[in-house]
Design an enzyme around this catalytic site. Sequence first.
Site, PDB file in Angstrom:
ATOM      1  N   HIS A 268       0.595  -1.264   0.195  1.00  0.00           N
ATOM      2  CA  HIS A 268       0.393  -0.050   0.292  1.00  0.00           C
ATOM      3  C   HIS A 268       0.892   1.502   0.574  1.00  0.00           C
ATOM      4  O   HIS A 268       1.653   1.195  -0.803  1.00  0.00           O
ATOM      5  CB  HIS A 268      -0.914   0.288   1.148  1.00  0.00           C
ATOM      6  N   HIS A 308      -2.359  -2.565 -10.042  1.00  0.00           N
ATOM      7  CA  HIS A 308      -3.317  -1.483  -8.702  1.00  0.00           C
ATOM      8  C   HIS A 308      -4.309  -2.541  -8.799  1.00  0.00           C
ATOM      9  O   HIS A 308      -4.491  -3.326  -9.955  1.00  0.00           O
ATOM     10  CB  HIS A 308      -3.963   0.044  -9.313  1.00  0.00           C
ATOM     11  N   ASP A 364       2.873   5.774  -7.233  1.00  0.00           N
ATOM     12  CA  ASP A 364       4.463   5.687  -5.356  1.00  0.00           C
ATOM     13  C   ASP A 364       5.651   5.194  -6.374  1.00  0.00           C
ATOM     14  O   ASP A 364       6.517   5.314  -5.878  1.00  0.00           O
ATOM     15  CB  ASP A 364       4.102   4.413  -5.084  1.00  0.00           C
TER      16      ASP A 364
HETATM   17  N1  CMC Z   1       4.977  -6.353 -10.258  1.00  0.00           N
HETATM   18  C1  CMC Z   1       5.129  -7.884 -11.145  1.00  0.00           C
HETATM   19  N2  CMC Z   1       4.207  -8.498 -10.818  1.00  0.00           N
HETATM   20  C2  CMC Z   1       3.082  -7.945  -9.917  1.00  0.00           C
HETATM   21  C3  CMC Z   1       2.903  -6.695  -9.960  1.00  0.00           C
HETATM   22  C4  CMC Z   1       4.610  -6.164 -10.054  1.00  0.00           C
HETATM   23  N3  CMC Z   1       4.270  -5.001  -9.089  1.00  0.00           N
HETATM   24  N4  CMC Z   1       1.766  -6.772  -9.821  1.00  0.00           N
HETATM   25  C5  CMC Z   1       1.011  -7.542 -10.249  1.00  0.00           C
HETATM   26  N5  CMC Z   1       1.468  -8.226 -10.446  1.00  0.00           N
HETATM   27  C6  CMC Z   1       0.516 -10.257 -11.209  1.00  0.00           C
HETATM   28  C7  CMC Z   1       0.900 -10.640  -9.722  1.00  0.00           C
HETATM   29  O1  CMC Z   1       1.788 -11.877  -9.406  1.00  0.00           O
HETATM   30  C8  CMC Z   1      -0.395 -11.433 -11.097  1.00  0.00           C
HETATM   31  O2  CMC Z   1      -0.061 -12.346 -11.880  1.00  0.00           O
HETATM   32  P1  CMC Z   1      -0.251 -14.059 -12.282  1.00  0.00           P
HETATM   33  O3  CMC Z   1      -2.049 -13.476 -12.367  1.00  0.00           O
HETATM   34  O4  CMC Z   1       0.606 -14.850 -12.765  1.00  0.00           O
HETATM   35  O5  CMC Z   1      -0.515 -14.725 -10.595  1.00  0.00           O
HETATM   36  C9  CMC Z   1      -1.209 -10.323 -11.600  1.00  0.00           C
HETATM   37  O6  CMC Z   1      -0.187  -8.909 -12.004  1.00  0.00           O
HETATM   38  C10 CMC Z   1      -1.963  -9.761 -11.101  1.00  0.00           C
HETATM   39  O7  CMC Z   1      -2.220  -9.567  -9.810  1.00  0.00           O
HETATM   40  P2  CMC Z   1      -2.959  -8.741  -8.018  1.00  0.00           P
HETATM   41  O8  CMC Z   1      -1.486  -9.408  -6.894  1.00  0.00           O
HETATM   42  O9  CMC Z   1      -3.830 -10.534  -7.998  1.00  0.00           O
HETATM   43  O10 CMC Z   1      -3.560  -7.841  -7.896  1.00  0.00           O
HETATM   44  P3  CMC Z   1      -3.860  -7.485  -6.474  1.00  0.00           P
HETATM   45  O11 CMC Z   1      -5.428  -6.464  -7.329  1.00  0.00           O
HETATM   46  O12 CMC Z   1      -4.372  -8.648  -5.156  1.00  0.00           O
HETATM   47  O13 CMC Z   1      -2.630  -6.199  -5.994  1.00  0.00           O
HETATM   48  C11 CMC Z   1      -1.382  -4.940  -5.651  1.00  0.00           C
HETATM   49  C12 CMC Z   1      -2.166  -4.580  -6.128  1.00  0.00           C
HETATM   50  C13 CMC Z   1      -1.260  -2.944  -6.051  1.00  0.00           C
HETATM   51  C14 CMC Z   1      -1.005  -5.080  -4.094  1.00  0.00           C
HETATM   52  C15 CMC Z   1      -0.608  -5.044  -6.431  1.00  0.00           C
HETATM   53  O14 CMC Z   1      -0.288  -4.913  -8.474  1.00  0.00           O
HETATM   54  C16 CMC Z   1       1.183  -5.131  -6.108  1.00  0.00           C
HETATM   55  O15 CMC Z   1       1.702  -5.610  -5.391  1.00  0.00           O
HETATM   56  N6  CMC Z   1       1.916  -4.187  -6.554  1.00  0.00           N
HETATM   57  C17 CMC Z   1       3.435  -3.577  -6.258  1.00  0.00           C
HETATM   58  C18 CMC Z   1       3.216  -3.171  -4.326  1.00  0.00           C
HETATM   59  C19 CMC Z   1       2.692  -1.418  -5.335  1.00  0.00           C
HETATM   60  O16 CMC Z   1       2.987  -0.585  -6.042  1.00  0.00           O
HETATM   61  N7  CMC Z   1       1.559  -0.782  -4.251  1.00  0.00           N
HETATM   62  C20 CMC Z   1       0.918   0.759  -4.291  1.00  0.00           C
HETATM   63  C21 CMC Z   1      -0.562   0.505  -5.104  1.00  0.00           C
HETATM   64  S1  CMC Z   1      -1.174   1.957  -5.308  1.00  0.00           S
HETATM   65  C22 CMC Z   1      -0.953   3.222  -3.868  1.00  0.00           C
HETATM   66  C23 CMC Z   1      -1.548   2.823  -2.787  1.00  0.00           C
HETATM   67  O17 CMC Z   1      -2.873   3.253  -3.009  1.00  0.00           O
HETATM   68  O18 CMC Z   1      -0.832   1.574  -2.592  1.00  0.00           O
END
Ligand code: CMC
Length: 434
Positions: A268, A308, A364
């Site tokens: 986050h 996201h 971010d």
């Molecule tokens: N790098 C590589 N792969 C990724 C990333 C990433 N940053 N984000 C998502 N994926 C992949 C993930 O592994 C999954 O792949 P697969 O379908 O093969 O399993 C697919 O994309 C879908 O991701 P998810 O984890 O199911 O998506 P989510 O909606 O649960 O998570 C997230 C969203 C923001 C937690 C995630 O994208 C992430 O961890 N990003 C990096 C951390 C980050 O930048 N966070 C800040 C978010 S914006 C500020 C805020 O409001 O907090």
Amino acid sequence: MPKDTLSVTDNRTGKTYELPIANGCIRTADLRQIKTGPEDFGLMGYDPAFLNTANCTSRITFIDGDKGILEYRGYPIEQLAEHSTYLEVAYLIMHGELPTKKELDDFTFLVMHHTYVHENIKTFMDGFRYDAHPMSILASTVAALSGFYPDAKHVKDARARRVQMVRMIAKMPTIAAFSYRHSMGLPYVYPNNDLSYVGNFLSMVRNIGEAKYAVNPVLERALDVLFILHADHEQNCSTTATRLVGSSEVDPFSAVAAGIEALYGPLHGGANEAVLRMLREIGHVAKVPQFMKKVKEADGPKLMGFGHRVYKSYDPRAKVIKRMAEQVFEVTGKNPLIDIAVELERIALQDDYFVKRKLYPNVDFYSGLIYEAMGFPVDMFPVLFAIPRTVGWCSQWEEMITDDEQKIARPRQVYLGPKRRDYVAVEKRKPSST
Ligand code: CMC
């Protein structure tokens, strides 16, 4: 004639049910009538991490994740970032409408005259070790404020609510700056209410021995815009934490402290800090392809600042921040890590892995580069997110408290543990395999 209903046939019993649809939702409580027999509890929705469950109605922030649209009370984020100020946006988020000149002057006066904290807060903060993370200090100190303002427990009293909201918006920069000064071993600088909200914060962070700290107007405006961009983001993890904790009718300081703790996590608001550490670890543009290869491996690192839950296109906040970085670098000098970030983005936007998963830079990805260029240590990055998000947490909390449909939050679970069994005396137990 089409009807706003959903017909569901339960193939276990052959019975059909008609469920009303409103605002694009069915009520999962309506599923409870779907039973196999009188002993059956009734059908529930199973939705870990709320992927497709609305927990509230809200009139504050609108996001269209596919189109990359973000609006506060209907106003596009790009227009607010260009024309408005953080305190004007805070007023908008709290009150629902942009203020008149007089309303804004009164609100500014009010906020700027609640910036001081009780002297004992300083003593409380002094209890932390020199290396305590400022986010940990911030969250604990905001929680401690409920002990200083016992009237905060009157959550059904509209006036008391607004007083606490103003207190939080006003004191957050002071506590944030004190947490920074504590970690640097520097004396605390008291608020200067003649300065702007952001100018005063910069003065409390930076001032060393000057009678009046001269705030650089470009940096002041840049931070003001960053504050606007971070002011609210509908039902994210920290806002949901604030709403859920607040639903027990605990005071808002305690509820917002929970929000700050949720924001601290690297998935986050802690992501801005993680991005900087990642860029430093990559170290050079030439190493970007190698890093991106690792990201795509099964157990590889994440590309922090990408992806996201809601945005499936470019985060509109990241667009504004990327543009603004150039203006800031003209004053501070270029942050060399920007080249690595731009190269990561360039590769990601054309790589199948990221394109298929619709992973774009989020808020971010570039914000940390600006914070670093402005001289903030990485530990302070999530704190710089928390200060402006305070108005979002407070307004969402108040919306929840005044919503007649809301009750104490209490999700259901699907129990998959052992069936009932009898207690075994300790000498008769067999070792478990785990
Ligand atoms: N790098 C590589 N792969 C990724 C990333 C990433 N940053 N984000 C998502 N994926 C992949 C993930 O592994 C999954 O792949 P697969 O379908 O093969 O399993 C697919 O994309 C879908 O991701 P998810 O984890 O199911 O998506 P989510 O909606 O649960 O998570 C997230 C969203 C923001 C937690 C995630 O994208 C992430 O961890 N990003 C990096 C951390 C980050 O930048 N966070 C800040 C978010 S914006 C500020 C805020 O409001 O907090």
